[in-house]
Design a protein around this motif. Structure first.
Motif, short mmCIF file in Angstrom:
data_model
loop_
_atom_site.label_atom_id
_atom_site.label_comp_id
_atom_site.label_asym_id
_atom_site.label_seq_id
_atom_site.Cartn_x
_atom_site.Cartn_y
_atom_site.Cartn_z
N PHE A 7 0.70 -1.31 0.04
CA PHE A 7 0.08 0.19 -0.05
C PHE A 7 0.97 1.39 0.00
O PHE A 7 0.71 2.19 -0.82
N GLN A 44 -7.17 1.27 1.91
CA GLN A 44 -6.03 0.78 3.16
C GLN A 44 -6.72 -0.18 3.86
O GLN A 44 -6.13 -1.44 4.19
N TRP A 47 -6.93 -3.60 1.70
CA TRP A 47 -5.93 -3.57 0.95
C TRP A 47 -5.62 -5.00 0.56
O TRP A 47 -5.40 -5.41 -0.71
N PRO A 53 -5.24 -3.11 -7.68
CA PRO A 53 -5.23 -1.82 -6.78
C PRO A 53 -5.31 -0.60 -7.98
O PRO A 53 -6.28 0.37 -7.61
#
Length: 171
Positions: A7, A44, A47, A53
């Motif tokens: 992340f 987040q 994640w 993503p």
């Protein structure tokens, strides 16, 4: 426990691009920062479960922009090249000059939200009709209709369209 492996790297690599994308959609750098911050905080939290993503976060930004309800209460701050450049270096900017980009951003700001989102995804992000339909959760024919209406509204302004919208990029 929130998993941040990957992340932090994602945010470091893509934050500038996400802020630029949100700024073009919202035509307000402060709102764009709020949208991106809210989206990244939510991303987040989940994640570890996100498969793609970049696509997921960009879709979240698009959805957050489209569902934003306090539109009438906001004060519009016109975008200009210095605001966009302060968010990161320009990347693949189709405008030949800053004046053209400023004019296009002002013209985009006048479009309805879904039309603006479709145009930005097509011509600024180079997504296909099918990818845009997936982002906006509508049919491909609806995407084509939204883009057609937006281009007609931009052409009705009677000024020549900037080169980015006359070259057929993303088709």
């Amino acid at each position: 426990m929130i998993v941040t492996t990957g992340f932090d790297e994602f945010v470091a690599d893509r934050l500038d691009g996400l802020l630029r994308y949100a700024t073009v959609l919202a035509d307000d750098p402060h709102l764009a920062q709020d949208i991106v911050q809210d989206v990244l905080l939510r991303a987040q939290e989940r994640w570890a479960k996100i498969e793609s993503p970049p696509t997921y976060v960009r879709r979240m930004i698009t959805n957050e922009y489209l569902s934003w309800r306090r539109r009438a209460a906001r004060r519009v701050i016109p975008s200009n090249h210095s605001v966009l450049d302060s968010l990161g270096p320009p990347t693949a900017d189709p405008s030949a000059a800053y004046d053209e980009r400023d004019e296009m951003l002002a013209r985009l700001a006048a479009l309805p939200r879904k039309q603006r989102a479709a145009i930005v995804l097509r011509y600024y992000e180079n997504y296909t009709d099918a990818e845009i339909a997936e982002f906006l959760r509508c049919g491909v024919s609806t995407v084509r209709s939204q883009i057609s209406r937006a281009l007609a509204a931009l052409r009705a302004d009677a000024r020549p369209l900037p080169t980015a919208l006359t070259t057929g990029a993303g088709e």
